[in-house]
Design a protein around this motif. Structure first.
Motif, PDB file in Angstrom:
ATOM      1  N   SER A  51      65.448  86.323  21.891  1.00  0.00           N
ATOM      2  CA  SER A  51      65.385  87.478  21.009  1.00  0.00           C
ATOM      3  C   SER A  51      63.955  87.544  20.496  1.00  0.00           C
ATOM      4  CB  SER A  51      66.361  87.289  19.847  1.00  0.00           C
ATOM      5  OG  SER A  51      66.092  88.244  18.860  1.00  0.00           O
ATOM      6  N   GLY A  52      63.256  88.612  20.828  1.00  0.00           N
ATOM      7  CA  GLY A  52      61.836  88.708  20.511  1.00  0.00           C
ATOM      8  C   GLY A  52      61.036  88.480  21.776  1.00  0.00           C
ATOM      9  N   GLY A  53      59.731  88.391  21.635  1.00  0.00           N
ATOM     10  CA  GLY A  53      58.893  88.222  22.818  1.00  0.00           C
ATOM     11  C   GLY A  53      58.926  86.808  23.363  1.00  0.00           C
ATOM     12  N   PRO A  54      58.393  86.607  24.561  1.00  0.00           N
ATOM     13  CA  PRO A  54      58.398  85.264  25.144  1.00  0.00           C
ATOM     14  C   PRO A  54      57.477  84.289  24.416  1.00  0.00           C
ATOM     15  CG  PRO A  54      57.151  86.762  26.518  1.00  0.00           C
ATOM     16  CD  PRO A  54      57.783  87.592  25.454  1.00  0.00           C
ATOM     17  N   LEU A  96      66.293  91.631  23.988  1.00  0.00           N
ATOM     18  CA  LEU A  96      67.107  90.643  24.685  1.00  0.00           C
ATOM     19  C   LEU A  96      66.321  90.390  25.957  1.00  0.00           C
ATOM     20  CD1 LEU A  96      70.906  91.547  24.831  1.00  0.00           C
ATOM     21  CD2 LEU A  96      69.848  89.575  23.790  1.00  0.00           C
ATOM     22  N   LEU A  97      65.709  89.233  26.039  1.00  0.00           N
ATOM     23  CA  LEU A  97      64.823  88.968  27.163  1.00  0.00           C
ATOM     24  C   LEU A  97      65.404  87.841  28.008  1.00  0.00           C
ATOM     25  CD1 LEU A  97      62.119  89.023  28.689  1.00  0.00           C
ATOM     26  CD2 LEU A  97      61.140  87.688  26.837  1.00  0.00           C
ATOM     27  N   ALA A 127      64.909  81.499  21.102  1.00  0.00           N
ATOM     28  CA  ALA A 127      65.959  81.390  22.109  1.00  0.00           C
ATOM     29  C   ALA A 127      67.295  81.611  21.420  1.00  0.00           C
ATOM     30  CB  ALA A 127      65.917  80.022  22.753  1.00  0.00           C
ATOM     31  N   ILE A 128      68.178  82.314  22.098  1.00  0.00           N
ATOM     32  CA  ILE A 128      69.475  82.612  21.502  1.00  0.00           C
ATOM     33  C   ILE A 128      70.462  81.511  21.887  1.00  0.00           C
ATOM     34  CG2 ILE A 128      71.379  84.258  21.422  1.00  0.00           C
ATOM     35  CD1 ILE A 128      69.286  86.412  22.198  1.00  0.00           C
ATOM     36  N   ASP A 145      74.621  82.695  13.150  1.00  0.00           N
ATOM     37  CA  ASP A 145      73.564  83.606  13.582  1.00  0.00           C
ATOM     38  C   ASP A 145      73.038  83.151  14.949  1.00  0.00           C
ATOM     39  OD1 ASP A 145      72.002  81.420  13.126  1.00  0.00           O
ATOM     40  OD2 ASP A 145      70.938  82.242  11.408  1.00  0.00           O
ATOM     41  N   LEU A 146      71.974  83.768  15.431  1.00  0.00           N
ATOM     42  CA  LEU A 146      71.581  83.464  16.805  1.00  0.00           C
ATOM     43  C   LEU A 146      71.054  82.059  17.001  1.00  0.00           C
ATOM     44  CD1 LEU A 146      68.240  83.805  17.279  1.00  0.00           C
ATOM     45  CD2 LEU A 146      68.820  86.193  17.060  1.00  0.00           C
ATOM     46  N   ALA A 147      70.701  81.390  15.899  1.00  0.00           N
ATOM     47  CA  ALA A 147      70.283  79.996  16.012  1.00  0.00           C
ATOM     48  C   ALA A 147      71.472  79.060  15.828  1.00  0.00           C
ATOM     49  CB  ALA A 147      69.207  79.681  14.990  1.00  0.00           C
ATOM     50  N   GLY A 148      72.657  79.627  15.604  1.00  0.00           N
ATOM     51  CA  GLY A 148      73.855  78.804  15.451  1.00  0.00           C
ATOM     52  C   GLY A 148      74.116  78.347  14.035  1.00  0.00           C
TER      53      GLY A 148
END
Lengths: 282, 453
Positions: free
Chosen positions: B338-341, B361-362, B346-347, B87-90
């Motif tokens: 991914s999500g707000g700052p 996607l920021l 962090a992806i 997933d995006l956190a690995g």
């Protein structure tokens, strides 16, 4: 003038004597009976208060020993080791079976060279914080995070980070196998293993449970769960579960057949005399 | 005087760069990977096998517990594999890989655009539909929506709050759906309000979105004039302050009620749902459409204006595919979030796929993300001033570093909502939230363990 002083002294003396008598009887009445052996046992313990025995400190361990004697099977002070436990047993007048001495083993060989970085971590330098955020800055989500929580946890200065590899190194001389680093590591990489005959040990230096291809892609030195070592082992000491081999140190006879067989070099043999050029690490 | 929550809060720069970009529909890629953990709670159990033909909207995984949700296929095609994928956190999570063939939807799903304003009467059927369509809260926590809409016995909802605050900088997905799907959101609110027993519903929107306030107010007025069941719905403009979108903060702002430590919103008679969730409820109840799409913002200061987008995506699309479609990752981007700052993640892996709760996607530049060197706490108290929960982060981090669990609990570390205001305001660059978050987890574990004994 003189009478005032005399009266003062007299009253204070009478008060002191009266209160001393009261205190004496109160102390007798509420006396706490403590086994004198607890003090004696504590005296022979190392006094590191590391908690490696599973108790709150040396005093608590001494109490635990006294309570559980004559059977000391559940009591073991890793810092004092077998010698220390013999002393404790002597104080308590009981027998204690010797335990195999242990040492902390880091089961990851994902050095900068073996395991390319896939991203950069810029947050707080703590393995626990890093592990809570994501899988780490390499493709391997099982391996060492390299922030040194184990180094901070070690009270004996036995662990240091190798700047070359980015991995922790255990000083076998200083390690007391108290297990603080095992608890501190959020990835469960460090394991307490028997020191073995003349400090010789064979172990799988990897905890990656990914399938072979994924594990290999993330790290050159990963265990890919191929099972060659299982077939090579004449003593049935190796098992492969979830794509990861594990060597049971109670069954391993240090024949090193698995080391030669492992295609990725994930199985390490340490402290063997340098006859064959295969002694790696440390 | 506009309302807002009473304590703490910060005012980060808005940066709503992509607010004028209309929602575009992303084309379907050749393959999607649908995660079975797209909600808070237990990951769902896959109910399809490799080789199965699935249609879009078909159930492919079933809930594995009370707090869990159905997962549906977002495309039609063949199941290629079911297995771990990062997933995006690995971290590994079970994903269902589907090779896309055509775009055929399951039967009974209304794909038309017609607005259905008539609300079904049977509340049980509505709740069932929400559950079957796998609707989860889209405000960030992805808590299963049907669970929140069934207050435990003895508790009654006094107010349904729709969260249109979107207080995180950069994000514009909620803003765009409020502009483009305003009526659907109001119908969704009316449905949820009816299920909760007819309590009033308030749509809270921050003042920095005047367009949204106007459009939503009009939508409410129009629906109230033309159909039944829309009484008691109102729009409430709120003063801009982060973290207004936090559940407890929004309740404080709208109702002037405070949720007590370790309490739930329903304890003070509040139910909070995001506007995107309301839209999903509308789609589920009125159109029988499962939650397989959502809106995501592609933005960042380093992204040229023509590459800023608000996309309607389907779940299971790789993030790299979306980034490429949006014109590639800008070179200056040092960190992708991914999500707000403030609260986003962090992806670590761009091959990760979109989930129900994906919101952006920021792209942030090195200048925006690299942390300053940590120095000693000077006890200026800025963090305590900023904390919207009234905590003292400088104290908590000290206790946390020394593992003083009793003191941490006494000082209510468990109330931390992880909004990051303390970290944002600290002039000494102390990683307050990083340290406190870990301590919070430990303390909550201790509290829960106590209850079981």
């Amino acid at each position: 003038m003189t009478t005032t002083i005399i009266w003062t002294i007299a009253i204070l003396t009478i008060l002191g004597v009266a209160l001393a008598v009261v205190l004496y009887f109160v102390a007798e009445k509420f006396k706490v009976e403590e086994d004198p052996r607890i003090d004696q046992v504590e005296a022979v313990l190392p006094g590191a208060n590391c908690g490696g025995c599973g108790q709150a400190g040396c005093r608590a361990f001494a109490q635990f020993c006294v309570e559980s004697s004559p059977n000391l099977d559940k009591c073991f002070c890793p810092v004092g080791g077998n010698d220390g436990m013999q002393k404790v047993a002597a104080v308590l007048g009981v027998e204690v079976a010797a335990k195999e001495p242990q040492v902390a083993v880091v089961r990851c060989n994902g050095s900068c060279e073996n395991r390319p970085r896939t991203n950069e971590y810029g947050g707080y330098q703590s393995c626990r914080v890093k592990a809570a955020l994501y899988s780490g800055d390499t493709g391997c989500s099982f391996g060492c995070l390299g922030c040194g929580d184990c180094v901070a946890a070690c009270q004996f200065g036995a662990i240091s980070m190798d700047p070359e590899t980015g991995l922790p190194v255990v000083d076998e001389e200083k390690c007391t196998a108290c297990g603080a680093c095992v608890k501190a590591c959020p990835k469960n990489i460090i394991e307490l293993r028997n020191k073995g005959r003349r400090n010789m040990r064979v172990f799988v230096s990897c905890v990656n449970k990914d399938k072979g291809a994924a594990a290999r892609k993330a790290c050159k030195a990963a265990c890919i769960g191929c099972g060659k070592c299982v077939k090579a082992c004449p003593f049935e000491a190796i098992t492969v579960e979830n794509n990861l081999a594990y060597i049971d140190f109670t069954k391993c006879k240090l024949c090193k057949k698995c080391v030669a067989e492992c295609p990725t070099g994930a199985i390490h043999a340490v402290n063997f005399p340098v006859v064959k050029p295969k002694a790696t690490e440390e | 005087m506009l309302k807002t929550f009473s304590i703490g809060g910060i005012h980060p720069n808005d940066s709503k760069i992509s607010k004028d970009c209309a929602i575009e529909v992303l084309p379907v890629p050749s393959k999607v990977y649908i995660s079975v953990a797209q909600h808070l709670g237990a990951p769902a159990n896959p109910v399809v096998a490799v080789g199965d033909k699935v249609k879009a909207g078909q159930v492919i995984a079933e809930p594995a517990g009370f707090i869990s949700a159905y997962v549906h296929s977002s495309v039609s095609g063949t199941v290629k594999s079911i297995g771990p994928r990062k997933d995006l956190a690995g971290n590994n999570m079970t994903h269902i890989e589907i090779e896309v063939e055509g775009d055929e939807w399951a039967e009974g799903i209304d794909l038309s655009d017609t607005l259905v304003t008539e609300i079904p009467e049977d509340n049980k059927a509505i709740l069932d539909r929400i559950k079957m369509c796998g609707v989860v809260g889209l405000g960030g926590a992805t808590f299963p929506a049907h669970v929140k809409l069934c207050p435990p016995p003895g508790k009654k909802a006094d107010c349904l709050i729709l969260n249109g605050a979107e207080c995180e900088p950069y994000l514009t997905s909620d803003y765009r759906i409020m502009l483009e799907r305003s009526k659907e959101i109001v119908v969704g609110a009316a449905i949820m309000k009816q299920v909760l027993g007819g309590c009033p519903a308030v749509i809270g929107i921050e003042e920095n979105k005047p367009e949204a306030i106007k459009v939503m107010t009009e939508a409410v007025a129009q629906l109230q004039a033309s159909a039944k069941g829309y009484d008691g719905i109102s729009v409430m403009p709120l003063k801009k302050k982060y973290p207004q979108g936090g559940e407890k903060q929004l309740i404080d702002a709208v109702m002037k009620r405070q949720v007590k430590s370790m309490g739930l919103p329903i304890d003070v008679g509040a139910v909070v749902q995001n506007v995107a969730t309301s839209l999903a409820v509308y789609e589920a109840v009125q159109k029988n459409m499962p939650l397989v799409t959502n809106v995501l913002t592609v933005t960042g200061d380093c992204l040229p204006m023509e590459n800023q987008h608000n996309y309607k995506f389907r779940i299971g699309m790789p993030l790299s595919y979306i980034a490429e479609h949006a014109g590639g990752i800008p070179e200056e981007a040092a960190k992708i979030i991914s999500g707000g700052p403030m609260m986003g993640k962090a992806i670590a892996n761009m091959e990760a796929t979109t989930v129900k709760g994906s919101s952006s996607l920021l792209y942030l530049t090195a200048e925006q993300t690299v942390r300053g060197v940590e120095s000693a706490c000077i006890r200026c108290g800025k963090c305590a001033e900023a904390c919207p929960m009234g905590l003292e982060p400088f104290l908590l981090q000290k206790y946390a570093r020394n593992e003083m669990m009793e003191e941490l609990e006494e000082n209510a570390v468990q109330d931390c909502i992880e909004c990051g205001c303390c970290l944002y305001s600290c002039p000494a660059n102390i990683p307050l939230l990083d340290i406190i978050r870990i301590a919070k987890g430990d303390v909550i574990r201790i509290i829960r363990g106590r209850g079981q004994r």
